[in-house]
Write a protein that holds these residues in place. Structure first.
Motif, PDB file in Angstrom:
ATOM      1  N   UNK A  75      55.132  26.879  39.540  1.00 29.89           N
ATOM      2  CA  UNK A  75      53.871  27.239  38.866  1.00 29.89           C
ATOM      3  C   UNK A  75      52.683  26.801  39.708  1.00 29.89           C
ATOM      4  N   UNK A  76      52.758  25.574  40.260  1.00 29.57           N
ATOM      5  CA  UNK A  76      51.668  25.094  41.114  1.00 29.57           C
ATOM      6  C   UNK A  76      51.504  25.970  42.352  1.00 29.57           C
ATOM      7  N   UNK A  77      52.642  26.384  42.910  1.00 26.05           N
ATOM      8  CA  UNK A  77      52.561  27.291  44.067  1.00 26.05           C
ATOM      9  C   UNK A  77      51.904  28.631  43.686  1.00 26.05           C
ATOM     10  N   UNK A  78      52.226  29.109  42.482  1.00 25.54           N
ATOM     11  CA  UNK A  78      51.630  30.367  42.013  1.00 25.54           C
ATOM     12  C   UNK A  78      50.113  30.197  41.803  1.00 25.54           C
ATOM     13  N   UNK A  79      49.737  29.034  41.222  1.00 27.94           N
ATOM     14  CA  UNK A  79      48.314  28.757  41.033  1.00 27.94           C
ATOM     15  C   UNK A  79      47.594  28.664  42.377  1.00 27.94           C
ATOM     16  N   UNK A  80      48.267  28.041  43.348  1.00 34.28           N
ATOM     17  CA  UNK A  80      47.662  27.944  44.688  1.00 34.28           C
ATOM     18  C   UNK A  80      47.502  29.330  45.315  1.00 34.28           C
ATOM     19  N   UNK A  81      48.470  30.219  45.071  1.00 36.07           N
ATOM     20  CA  UNK A  81      48.370  31.599  45.583  1.00 36.07           C
ATOM     21  C   UNK A  81      47.163  32.307  44.974  1.00 36.07           C
ATOM     22  N   UNK A  82      47.001  32.146  43.651  1.00 36.77           N
ATOM     23  CA  UNK A  82      45.845  32.780  42.985  1.00 36.77           C
ATOM     24  C   UNK A  82      44.536  32.215  43.545  1.00 36.77           C
ATOM     25  N   UNK A  83      44.490  30.868  43.708  1.00 39.03           N
ATOM     26  CA  UNK A  83      43.280  30.245  44.254  1.00 39.03           C
ATOM     27  C   UNK A  83      42.995  30.743  45.671  1.00 39.03           C
ATOM     28  N   UNK A  84      44.055  30.866  46.467  1.00 38.97           N
ATOM     29  CA  UNK A  84      43.893  31.317  47.843  1.00 38.97           C
ATOM     30  C   UNK A  84      43.334  32.752  47.893  1.00 38.97           C
ATOM     31  N   UNK A  85      43.946  33.639  47.085  1.00 37.29           N
ATOM     32  CA  UNK A  85      43.489  35.048  47.064  1.00 37.29           C
ATOM     33  C   UNK A  85      42.071  35.136  46.508  1.00 37.29           C
ATOM     34  N   UNK A  86      41.792  34.367  45.443  1.00 38.68           N
ATOM     35  CA  UNK A  86      40.451  34.388  44.858  1.00 38.68           C
ATOM     36  C   UNK A  86      39.412  33.891  45.850  1.00 38.68           C
ATOM     37  N   UNK A  87      39.789  32.873  46.633  1.00 37.55           N
ATOM     38  CA  UNK A  87      38.882  32.351  47.654  1.00 37.55           C
ATOM     39  C   UNK A  87      38.549  33.433  48.686  1.00 37.55           C
ATOM     40  N   UNK A  88      39.566  34.188  49.091  1.00 40.00           N
ATOM     41  CA  UNK A  88      39.330  35.267  50.043  1.00 40.00           C
ATOM     42  C   UNK A  88      38.400  36.320  49.455  1.00 40.00           C
ATOM     43  N   UNK A  89      38.679  36.690  48.181  1.00 38.41           N
ATOM     44  CA  UNK A  89      37.831  37.695  47.538  1.00 38.41           C
ATOM     45  C   UNK A  89      36.410  37.171  47.374  1.00 38.41           C
ATOM     46  N   UNK A  90      36.265  35.892  47.031  1.00 39.18           N
ATOM     47  CA  UNK A  90      34.936  35.314  46.838  1.00 39.18           C
ATOM     48  C   UNK A  90      34.146  35.320  48.148  1.00 39.18           C
ATOM     49  N   UNK A  91      34.811  34.968  49.238  1.00 38.62           N
ATOM     50  CA  UNK A  91      34.142  34.972  50.535  1.00 38.62           C
ATOM     51  C   UNK A  91      33.756  36.395  50.949  1.00 38.62           C
ATOM     52  N   UNK A  92      34.650  37.348  50.631  1.00 43.71           N
ATOM     53  CA  UNK A  92      34.317  38.744  50.925  1.00 43.71           C
ATOM     54  C   UNK A  92      33.118  39.194  50.091  1.00 43.71           C
ATOM     55  N   UNK A  93      33.087  38.759  48.805  1.00 37.61           N
ATOM     56  CA  UNK A  93      31.966  39.126  47.938  1.00 37.61           C
ATOM     57  C   UNK A  93      30.660  38.521  48.460  1.00 37.61           C
ATOM     58  N   UNK A  94      30.723  37.237  48.868  1.00 37.03           N
ATOM     59  CA  UNK A  94      29.535  36.605  49.442  1.00 37.03           C
ATOM     60  C   UNK A  94      29.070  37.354  50.698  1.00 37.03           C
ATOM     61  N   UNK A  95      30.038  37.756  51.482  1.00 37.68           N
ATOM     62  CA  UNK A  95      29.715  38.490  52.713  1.00 37.68           C
ATOM     63  C   UNK A  95      29.010  39.818  52.396  1.00 37.68           C
ATOM     64  N   UNK A  96      29.533  40.570  51.418  1.00 40.51           N
ATOM     65  CA  UNK A  96      28.931  41.855  51.051  1.00 40.51           C
ATOM     66  C   UNK A  96      27.551  41.657  50.430  1.00 40.51           C
ATOM     67  N   UNK A  97      27.397  40.576  49.619  1.00 40.06           N
ATOM     68  CA  UNK A  97      26.090  40.299  49.032  1.00 40.06           C
ATOM     69  C   UNK A  97      25.071  39.952  50.115  1.00 40.06           C
ATOM     70  N   UNK A  98      25.520  39.247  51.127  1.00 40.42           N
ATOM     71  CA  UNK A  98      24.615  38.914  52.233  1.00 40.42           C
ATOM     72  C   UNK A  98      24.132  40.187  52.928  1.00 40.42           C
TER      73      UNK A  98
END
Length: 447
Positions: A44-67
Motif C-alpha cells: 500500500x505504501x508503495x502504491x501511495x508513493x507511486x501516486x505521489x510520484x505521478x502527481x508530482x510529475x503532473x504538478x510540475x508539468x502544470x506549473x510549467x504550462x502555467x508559467x
C-alpha cells in the motif's frame, strides 16, 4: 545513472505486484498473518508513493504550462519549484524555457527597433485597434497634435473633433486633405490610412503628413513661372503697341507740337500702324479673357459612367480629324464593366485636349498611333492613359508644359494642359506624363 520516468514507474509497479503477491501467498499458505499484514502494508505504501510520484510529475508539468501561459520564462529550472530533478524532462523544460526566453528577447528587440524607427520618421503616424486603443504613435504625431500621452483615439476630440471624425471615417488605402489649426497656426495635412489584422484584431494605421511648406514652395514656384509667362506675353503685345504708337505720333505731329499735313502715303502708313495696334490690343484682350476662363471653372457635377462608353464617345467626336491626319486610335479597357465617378463633360474635355495634343505631336511620324486605355489600379484607384508614338517632349521643357500660357504651338494659347491638371485637381486626382524622346509620350490620369 539517471532513470527515466517510465523506468521509475515500472520498478514501482513491479515492487507493488511482488509485495501484493507475497502478501497473498503468506496469508493463504502460512500461519504468519502478521508477516502478511506487513507485506500488504508495504505494498500500500508503495502504491501511495507511486501516486505521489505521478502527481508530482503532473504538478510540475502544470506549473510549467502555467508559467508559459503567464509569460513567466525567468524561472531557473534547476533550482525552482519546476525542477524535474534528475530525469530527462529537466533537459526538455530547460530547452523550452530557453526558446521562449529567446523569442521574447527577439520580440522586445524588434519592438524597440520599430519604436526607434517610427520615432525618427518625420511623418506623423497613429495606429489603433478595433477598440480605438492607441497601439503606436510616434513623436512627430505628438508634436503635430500637441499631446504627449495617448491611450484612446477619443483623446483627439479635445484637439480637433473634425480631424477625429475624418480619421474614423477614412477608408483604407485612400487619401484626404485637411486644414488643421492649432495655436493660431494652420497646416495643410494629407491623411492616408491602411487597415490590417494583428492576432485577429482589426487595426488601422493613419499617416498625417504636413505639406504646408511643400505647398508654399510649389505655390511660390508656380507664381514665379506664371509671372514670367504673363510678363512675356504682355510684353509681346505692349512693346509693339508702344513702339508703333510713338511712330504714329511722330507721323502726325511735328517736333514743335504742331500737326503735320499727311500725304496719301503717310495716311496709308498711319492706317497700317493703327490696324497693327488694334490687332495687338485685341490679342491682349483675348489673352486676359483666356486667363479669366482658366481661373473660373464651374463646380463639378459627379456622375457614374462606364469608361468604355466615354472612350467610344471621344472616338466618335474625333474620328473625322483622326482620319484626316491619318492617325489610328486604339481603345483598351480590359474590364468591360469599369465604372468611373467623375464630371463626364470635364473629363471628356481633358481627354479631347490630350488627344489633340497627341495628334499635333504625331505630325510627320510614320504609322502614327494613339492608345486610349483604362485600368483598375486598386479598389480605390482608376487610371486612364493617353499614349502616342510621336516625337516625345524635349526634357528641357517637360516641367513647363503644365504652366499656364506656355506653348510650343504657333497658334496655341498655352492653357490646355494647365486646364486639364486643374480639372484633375478638382477631382482630387493627378495628371502626370512620361515622355521618351523619339519614342512617344504617355499622359496618366489617376482618380
Amino acid at each position: 545513472m539517471k532513470l527515466s520516468f517510465k523506468v521509475k514507474v515500472f520498478w514501482r509497479l513491479l515492487l507493488i505486484s511482488l509485495m501484493s503477491s507475497a502478501s497473498w501467498i503468506i496469508l493463504l499458505q502460512t500461519p504468519f498473518f502478521l508477516a502478511a499484514f506487513w507485506t500488504a502494508l508495504f505494498a500500500v505504501l508503495l502504491f501511495a508513493d507511486l501516486i505521489r510520484f505521478i502527481d508530482k510529475e503532473h504538478r510540475e508539468m502544470r506549473y510549467f504550462m502555467e508559467a508559459i501561459e503567464q509569460n513567466d520564462f525567468s524561472a531557473n529550472v534547476g533550482n525552482s519549484r519546476f525542477s524535474p530533478k534528475k530525469y530527462e524532462m529537466k533537459t526538455l523544460y530547460e530547452s523550452v524555457m530557453g526558446t521562449f526566453r529567446r523569442l521574447r528577447s527577439e520580440k522586445e528587440s524588434q519592438h524597440q527597433f520599430l519604436q526607434t524607427l517610427v520615432g525618427h520618421i518625420g511623418v506623423a503616424i497613429i495606429c489603433y485597434n478595433s477598440r480605438e486603443e492607441v497601439i503606436l504613435i510616434n513623436q512627430a504625431a505628438k508634436d503635430l497634435l500637441g499631446k504627449t500621452h495617448w491611450y484612446k483615439l477619443d483623446a483627439l476630440k479635445t484637439i480637433d473633433p473634425t480631424l477625429l471624425a475624418i480619421i474614423r471615417e477614412l477608408p483604407a488605402d485612400e487619401r484626404k486633405s485637411y486644414s488643421f489649426s492649432r495655436n493660431g497656426t494652420t497646416r495643410q495635412l494629407t491623411l492616408h490610412s491602411t487597415a490590417f489584422k494583428l492576432l485577429d484584431d482589426a487595426h488601422k494605421l493613419v499617416a498625417l503628413q504636413d505639406i504646408s511648406i511643400e505647398m508654399d514652395s510649389q505655390e511660390l514656384n508656380s507664381w514665379q513661372k506664371l509671372i514670367r509667362v504673363l510678363t512675356h506675353e504682355i510684353n509681346n503685345s505692349v512693346i509693339p503697341v508702344a513702339t508703333l504708337s510713338k511712330l504714329t505720333l511722330e507721323l502726325v505731329e511735328q517736333p514743335g507740337g504742331q500737326s503735320r499735313e499727311l500725304s496719301a502715303e503717310d495716311m496709308e502708313d498711319l492706317r497700317g500702324n493703327l490696324q497693327v495696334i488694334a490687332g495687338r490690343s485685341q490679342g491682349l484682350v483675348r489673352f486676359v479673357d483666356e486667363y479669366k476662363h482658366l481661373n473660373t471653372l464651374s463646380p463639378l457635377t459627379l456622375v457614374s459612367f462606364p469608361v468604355k462608353q466615354l472612350f467610344q464617345r471621344i472616338r466618335t467626336l474625333l474620328e473625322p480629324k483622326l482620319i484626316e491626319q491619318g492617325v489610328s486610335l486604339q481603345i483598351e479597357v480590359p474590364q468591360e464593366a469599369l465604372i468611373l465617378q467623375a464630371d463626364l463633360e470635364k473629363i471628356e474635355q481633358v481627354l479631347i485636349n490630350l488627344i489633340n495634343n497627341a495628334i499635333y505631336a504625331l505630325k510627320g511620324c510614320p504609322e502614327p498611333r494613339i492608345n486610349l486605355s483604362a485600368v483598375q489600379l486598386s479598389s480605390a484607384k482608376i487610371q486612364l492613359q493617353v499614349s502616342d508614338n510621336g516625337k516625345g517632349i524635349d526634357p528641357g521643357i517637360r516641367d513647363k508644359v503644365f504652366t499656364p500660357f506656355f506653348t510650343t504651338k504657333k497658334e496655341g494659347s498655352g492653357i490646355g494642359l494647365s486646364l486639364c491638371r486643374q480639372i484633375m485637381n478638382m477631382h482630387q486626382g493627378t495628371l502626370s506624363l512620361v515622355s521618351d524622346p523619339g519614342k512617344g509620350t504617355t499622359f496618366s490620369l489617376v482618380f
